[in-house]
Design a protein around this motif. Structure first.
Motif, PDB file in Angstrom:
ATOM      1  N   SER A   1       2.774  10.195  -2.770  1.00 15.45           N
ATOM      2  CA  SER A   1       3.619  11.206  -2.151  1.00 15.45           C
ATOM      3  C   SER A   1       3.095  12.602  -2.450  1.00 15.45           C
TER       4      SER A   1
ATOM      5  N   ASP B   1      -5.417   0.213  -4.056  1.00 19.55           N
ATOM      6  CA  ASP B   1      -5.067   1.449  -3.347  1.00 19.55           C
ATOM      7  C   ASP B   1      -3.558   1.594  -3.265  1.00 19.55           C
TER       8      ASP B   1
ATOM      9  N   VAL C   1      -0.496   4.635  -1.543  1.00 17.93           N
ATOM     10  CA  VAL C   1      -0.209   5.922  -0.911  1.00 17.93           C
ATOM     11  C   VAL C   1       0.591   6.770  -1.903  1.00 17.93           C
TER      12      VAL C   1
ATOM     13  N   SER D   1       8.939   6.388  -2.224  1.00 18.14           N
ATOM     14  CA  SER D   1       7.599   6.947  -2.306  1.00 18.14           C
ATOM     15  C   SER D   1       7.283   7.305  -3.748  1.00 18.14           C
TER      16      SER D   1
ATOM     17  N   LEU E   1       0.824  -1.206   0.000  1.00 21.41           N
ATOM     18  CA  LEU E   1       0.000   0.000   0.000  1.00 21.41           C
ATOM     19  C   LEU E   1       0.858   1.255   0.000  1.00 21.41           C
ATOM     20  N   ASP E   2       1.951   1.220   0.754  1.00 25.65           N
ATOM     21  CA  ASP E   2       2.838   2.383   0.867  1.00 25.65           C
ATOM     22  C   ASP E   2       4.269   1.942   0.570  1.00 25.65           C
TER      23      ASP E   2
END
Length: 296
Positions: free
Chosen positions: A266, A262, A264, A276, A19-20
């Motif tokens: 930056s 989904d 994340v 990121s 996810l991130d």
């Protein structure tokens, strides 16, 4: 029919980094409401505890079962994230969708290991397909989804799982992100399992201790016990596992709609973490993941 086991170690942690992506390689502790292997009870404290952690977090002192507060207090470098059940369910769907592009039958399997830390899924190896090449393809598919996996291929489910989780030499992998493919030769399940420890079977510690006191320490020694020693149905099932006769039946997965991915994104700060993703890169990555799932 040959079976491939897709073993995804530290599944909760991998879902968080999927996810991130900026969390990859960082000191990360994944926390949830209960300690691994235990269920929550009304009337007790519900302080989040560590369910999984990265190698970097482990080196800083993070341990499973530790409270989130204690983990945070160890070092400012540690990122504490909460386990996301929805993201984990969607990750299972994503893996299954992608596997359907390589295999006609996919079984979503379930969580395995201490505290159900890992995920084991299964699929049918297509006929006239070389096992190692097929395994490499599965590793590539999961990498595209942002996940690391180990692949075991054998004539039955249990042997395939042992090959994936413990490798060719029967010892747990030390690198959770090392992708390996182990293909057990056709008809070789019993020989492959024979030197493996009895602890691979889900028998109670008391029964294991009793067997070990009688000199039965490996799956091969357990499989060779005479029939009266394993007369009860449950014990007979374990003996079949030890012989490499766990079967190759699969519960066929059926894709569901809609697909959800989904990630994340930056904010574009000069202080953003390595790994990121900015807007355009994140959109491109999500598009590739959706395309991979639709291909199945």
């Amino acid at each position: 029919m040959r079976i491939a086991c897709i073993h995804v170690p530290q599944f909760a942690l991998q879902c968080a980094t999927r996810l991130d992506p900026s969390l990859r390689g960082a000191a990360v502790a994944v926390v949830g409401g209960t300690e691994p292997g235990r269920t929550s009870m009304a009337g007790v404290l519900h302080a989040p505890v560590v369910l999984a952690c990265s190698r970097a977090a482990w080196s800083l002192g993070v341990r499973l079962g530790m409270t989130a507060t204690a983990a945070r207090n160890l070092s400012p470098e540690i990122s504490v994230v909460h386990a996301d059940a929805l993201a984990e369910r969607e990750a299972v769907r994503a893996i299954a969708d992608a596997l359907l592009s390589a295999s006609p039958v996919v079984d979503t399997g379930g969580r395995v290991g201490a505290g159900a830390a890992h995920l084991a899924m299964y699929c049918e190896v297509p006929q006239k397909t070389r096992g190692s090449a097929f395994g490499d393809r599965l590793v590539e598919l999961l990498s595209e989804l942002g996940l690391s996996a180990r692949i075991g291929i054998a004539d039955d489910r249990f042997t395939a799982w042992v090959a994936a989780a413990y490798g060719a030499h029967g010892t747990p992998h030390t690198d959770d992100h090392a992708a390996t493919v182990v293909a057990v030769p056709r008809g070789g399940s019993a020989a492959f399992l024979a030197p493996r420890p009895l602890s691979l079977l889900a028998i109670t510690p008391e029964v294991q201790h009793m067997l070990e006191s009688l000199g039965v320490r490996t799956l091969g020694e357990f499989a060779s016990l005479p029939a009266p020693s394993v007369a009860r149905p449950l014990e007979a099932d374990y003996q079949a596992l030890a012989r490499g006769e766990s079967g190759a039946s699969l519960r066929s997965y059926m894709p569901e709609a809609p697909i959800r991915e989904d990630i994340v994104v930056s904010a574009g700060s000069v202080l953003e973490a390595p790994g990121s993703l900015g807007g355009a890169a994140a959109i491109a990555l999500v598009a590739r993941r959706i395309a991979l799932r639709l291909a199945g």
